[in-house]
Scaffold this motif. Structure first.
Motif, PDB file in Angstrom:
ATOM      1  N   LEU A 130       5.076   3.985   2.946  1.00  0.00           N
ATOM      2  CA  LEU A 130       4.761   2.779   2.191  1.00  0.00           C
ATOM      3  C   LEU A 130       4.578   1.611   3.133  1.00  0.00           C
ATOM      4  O   LEU A 130       5.202   1.553   4.186  1.00  0.00           O
ATOM      5  CB  LEU A 130       5.899   2.426   1.232  1.00  0.00           C
ATOM      6  CG  LEU A 130       6.402   3.484   0.280  1.00  0.00           C
ATOM      7  CD1 LEU A 130       7.695   3.019  -0.345  1.00  0.00           C
ATOM      8  CD2 LEU A 130       5.380   3.755  -0.784  1.00  0.00           C
ATOM      9  N   LEU A 131       3.769   0.651   2.725  1.00  0.00           N
ATOM     10  CA  LEU A 131       3.613  -0.603   3.453  1.00  0.00           C
ATOM     11  C   LEU A 131       4.256  -1.678   2.590  1.00  0.00           C
ATOM     12  O   LEU A 131       3.827  -1.914   1.460  1.00  0.00           O
ATOM     13  CB  LEU A 131       2.130  -0.896   3.668  1.00  0.00           C
ATOM     14  CG  LEU A 131       1.746  -1.814   4.798  1.00  0.00           C
ATOM     15  CD1 LEU A 131       2.195  -1.223   6.127  1.00  0.00           C
ATOM     16  CD2 LEU A 131       0.268  -2.042   4.820  1.00  0.00           C
ATOM     17  N   ILE A 132       5.311  -2.317   3.104  1.00  0.00           N
ATOM     18  CA  ILE A 132       6.074  -3.300   2.349  1.00  0.00           C
ATOM     19  C   ILE A 132       5.826  -4.680   2.938  1.00  0.00           C
ATOM     20  O   ILE A 132       5.836  -4.854   4.159  1.00  0.00           O
ATOM     21  CB  ILE A 132       7.576  -2.957   2.347  1.00  0.00           C
ATOM     22  CG1 ILE A 132       7.782  -1.556   1.791  1.00  0.00           C
ATOM     23  CG2 ILE A 132       8.359  -3.974   1.531  1.00  0.00           C
ATOM     24  CD1 ILE A 132       9.175  -1.052   1.893  1.00  0.00           C
TER      25      ILE A 132
ATOM     26  N   ALA B 200       0.843  -1.195   0.000  1.00  0.00           N
ATOM     27  CA  ALA B 200       0.000   0.000   0.000  1.00  0.00           C
ATOM     28  C   ALA B 200       0.877   1.244   0.000  1.00  0.00           C
ATOM     29  O   ALA B 200       2.005   1.216   0.490  1.00  0.00           O
ATOM     30  CB  ALA B 200      -0.911   0.009   1.217  1.00  0.00           C
ATOM     31  N   VAL B 201       0.347   2.327  -0.553  1.00  0.00           N
ATOM     32  CA  VAL B 201       1.051   3.606  -0.627  1.00  0.00           C
ATOM     33  C   VAL B 201       0.183   4.665   0.031  1.00  0.00           C
ATOM     34  O   VAL B 201      -1.016   4.744  -0.234  1.00  0.00           O
ATOM     35  CB  VAL B 201       1.336   3.994  -2.094  1.00  0.00           C
ATOM     36  CG1 VAL B 201       2.031   5.330  -2.179  1.00  0.00           C
ATOM     37  CG2 VAL B 201       2.156   2.925  -2.784  1.00  0.00           C
ATOM     38  N   TYR B 202       0.783   5.446   0.926  1.00  0.00           N
ATOM     39  CA  TYR B 202       0.087   6.546   1.602  1.00  0.00           C
ATOM     40  C   TYR B 202       0.759   7.861   1.211  1.00  0.00           C
ATOM     41  O   TYR B 202       1.680   8.317   1.879  1.00  0.00           O
ATOM     42  CB  TYR B 202       0.132   6.357   3.118  1.00  0.00           C
ATOM     43  CG  TYR B 202      -0.372   5.008   3.566  1.00  0.00           C
ATOM     44  CD1 TYR B 202      -1.709   4.668   3.420  1.00  0.00           C
ATOM     45  CD2 TYR B 202       0.485   4.066   4.123  1.00  0.00           C
ATOM     46  CE1 TYR B 202      -2.185   3.425   3.820  1.00  0.00           C
ATOM     47  CE2 TYR B 202       0.024   2.821   4.530  1.00  0.00           C
ATOM     48  CZ  TYR B 202      -1.309   2.512   4.379  1.00  0.00           C
ATOM     49  OH  TYR B 202      -1.763   1.281   4.771  1.00  0.00           O
TER      50      TYR B 202
ATOM     51  N   LYS C   9       2.030  -7.625  12.295  1.00  0.00           N
ATOM     52  CA  LYS C   9       1.610  -7.009  11.043  1.00  0.00           C
ATOM     53  C   LYS C   9       2.654  -6.001  10.592  1.00  0.00           C
ATOM     54  O   LYS C   9       3.511  -5.587  11.374  1.00  0.00           O
ATOM     55  CB  LYS C   9       0.242  -6.354  11.180  1.00  0.00           C
ATOM     56  CG  LYS C   9       0.194  -5.161  12.107  1.00  0.00           C
ATOM     57  CD  LYS C   9      -1.195  -4.562  12.098  1.00  0.00           C
ATOM     58  CE  LYS C   9      -1.200  -3.196  12.739  1.00  0.00           C
ATOM     59  NZ  LYS C   9      -2.474  -2.520  12.586  1.00  0.00           N
ATOM     60  N   GLU C  10       2.554  -5.612   9.322  1.00  0.00           N
ATOM     61  CA  GLU C  10       3.502  -4.658   8.762  1.00  0.00           C
ATOM     62  C   GLU C  10       3.171  -3.248   9.236  1.00  0.00           C
ATOM     63  O   GLU C  10       2.017  -2.896   9.432  1.00  0.00           O
ATOM     64  CB  GLU C  10       3.454  -4.683   7.229  1.00  0.00           C
ATOM     65  CG  GLU C  10       3.922  -5.964   6.603  1.00  0.00           C
ATOM     66  CD  GLU C  10       2.791  -6.927   6.301  1.00  0.00           C
ATOM     67  OE1 GLU C  10       1.624  -6.621   6.631  1.00  0.00           O
ATOM     68  OE2 GLU C  10       3.080  -7.995   5.761  1.00  0.00           O
ATOM     69  N   SER C  11       4.212  -2.461   9.402  1.00  0.00           N
ATOM     70  CA  SER C  11       4.069  -1.064   9.766  1.00  0.00           C
ATOM     71  C   SER C  11       4.605  -0.212   8.615  1.00  0.00           C
ATOM     72  O   SER C  11       5.564  -0.606   7.957  1.00  0.00           O
ATOM     73  CB  SER C  11       4.851  -0.786  11.048  1.00  0.00           C
ATOM     74  OG  SER C  11       4.789   0.567  11.380  1.00  0.00           O
ATOM     75  N   PRO C  12       4.005   0.946   8.351  1.00  0.00           N
ATOM     76  CA  PRO C  12       4.482   1.782   7.244  1.00  0.00           C
ATOM     77  C   PRO C  12       5.912   2.266   7.463  1.00  0.00           C
ATOM     78  O   PRO C  12       6.342   2.506   8.590  1.00  0.00           O
ATOM     79  CB  PRO C  12       3.506   2.958   7.228  1.00  0.00           C
ATOM     80  CG  PRO C  12       2.311   2.480   7.944  1.00  0.00           C
ATOM     81  CD  PRO C  12       2.789   1.499   8.957  1.00  0.00           C
TER      82      PRO C  12
END
Length: 102
Positions: A33-35, A25-27, A59-62
């Motif tokens: 970014l979420l990688i 995801a891109v913010y 979970k992933e963190s930006p």
């Protein structure tokens, strides 16, 4: 923002330095970014309707977009990219191997 969803990137600074991953995801408002499977954090969750059993979830963190570089799929390096708008469509092009990224 030059990095888009499903791009392959490499982290160039921070605790995940040197690792590669795919952008989930891109913010653009926060420039983050979420990688996939990078910068993992642990969340302590209570049981609820969706999650019957509580516990510690990972979970992933930006991560900041300035800490990652785009990777060329063909030459597997982090070369500079330029935007080619020759035929009306804007494409990102690798300066080393002239491969179109998109």
């Amino acid at each position: 923002m030059q990095i888009k969803k499903n791009d392959n990137v490499m982290v160039v600074s921070g605790k995940e330095k040197g690792k590669k991953g795919r952008v989930i995801a891109v913010y653009p408002t926060t420039n983050r970014l979420l990688i996939e499977k990078l910068n993992m954090i642990k969340r302590h969750t209570k049981p609820n309707q969706q999650l019957r059993q509580g516990g510690i979830m990972e979970k992933e963190s930006p991560i900041s977009a300035s800490n990652v570089r785009l990777i060329c799929v063909k030459c597997d390096k982090q070369p500079p990219f330029h935007v080619n708008a020759g035929d009306g469509s804007r494409n990102r092009v690798c300066k080393n191997c002239s491969e179109i990224i998109d």
